[in-house]
Scaffold this active site. Structure first.
Site, short mmCIF file in Angstrom:
data_model
loop_
_atom_site.label_atom_id
_atom_site.label_comp_id
_atom_site.label_asym_id
_atom_site.label_seq_id
_atom_site.Cartn_x
_atom_site.Cartn_y
_atom_site.Cartn_z
CG ASP A 107 -0.44 0.01 2.52
OD1 ASP A 107 0.53 0.77 2.72
OD2 ASP A 107 -0.94 -0.71 3.40
CE1 TYR A 108 0.99 7.78 -2.37
CE2 TYR A 108 0.74 8.45 -0.07
CZ TYR A 108 1.08 8.75 -1.38
OH TYR A 108 1.49 10.02 -1.70
#
Length: 248
Positions: A107-108
């Protein structure tokens, strides 16, 4: 000489589509084998000798398959494009001679090891939640979970996914690697659901501050953030052997 293989497997190995998508392409009459439209899903071919075309264009040879280990920094999304305009991991691969795609996701806010390839067949096998390819993470927690909470995570815990579905996580290996007010743990999973580690610790009352993936099966993170390197032939074969063993 390469033995004959099913067309959908050859198509997936060329990077054009997953096996399931390849079956749909065949069913739509878009595939020809030596000039004839393929009508049966089980049709076999020799990718070294036969001419296989999709929409009139010959498949790329399997020799064109590429495999890279990328160290994803925080602040990049693991997608080909992002509707919100955020930076994607594709920008880090600009120097690559061919288009490759991320396998799975970080994820980011997470960082670390990400496999990039155009081998659709291998990617599909690795991304199956039950592929049992171990993934090792270094995880920093806000606050100190007690041993009872950690044991719950080790044995498996019910978490809610983004679609609202509840699943029980597979057993995980967890050990303390840096004792502090906000400690670091090594977490080894054999599955990789979206935001799984964050959801697991949240379920026992703790927030994750940092996540860094340092190993994926036989691959060990050994490049600087934002950099990538090609996999060795041995590493590629070890990855393929892992998913073959699981399938068997």
């Amino acid at each position: 000489m390469m033995a004959s293989e099913r067309l959908q497997k050859i198509m997936a190995a060329s990077g054009i589509a997953s096996r399931r998508k390849a079956e749909e392409i065949i069913a739509a009459g878009r595939v020809t084998l030596n000039g004839k439209v393929v009508e049966e899903q089980g049709t076999k071919a020799d990718p070294e000798r036969d001419i296989i075309c999709v929409d009139g264009k010959p498949l790329k040879r399997a020799e064109g398959l590429l495999y890279f280990l990328l160290n994803k920094p925080k602040g990049y999304v693991t997608t080909v494009s992002d509707p919100e305009g955020r930076k994607t991991v594709m920008e880090l691969m600009r120097g690559c001679v061919a288009r490759v795609y991320p396998v799975g996701r970080l994820d980011y806010a997470s960082e670390g090891l990400l496999l990039m390839t155009n081998d659709g067949d291998l990617a599909q096998k690795l991304m199956k939640a039950g592929s049992h390819v171990p993934k090792t993470y270094q995880v920093k927690i806000s606050g100190r979970p007690d041993e009872r909470a950690i044991e719950k995570l080790r044995t498996g815990i019910s978490i809610e996914l983004e679609d609202g579905k509840r699943v029980k996580t597979s057993p995980a290996k967890i050990r303390l690697i840096e004792d502090a007010v906000n400690p670091w743990y090594e977490v080894i999973l054999i599955e990789g659901r979206n935001r799984q580690i964050r959801r697991m610790f949240q379920k026992v009352g703790f927030l994750v501050e940092k996540i860094k993936r340092v190993q994926l099966g036989p691959l060990v993170l050994d490049v600087e953030p934002g950099k990538y390197r090609g996999l060795t032939n041995r590493e590629v074969e070890q990855l393929k052997s892992l998913v073959r063993t699981d399938a068997g």
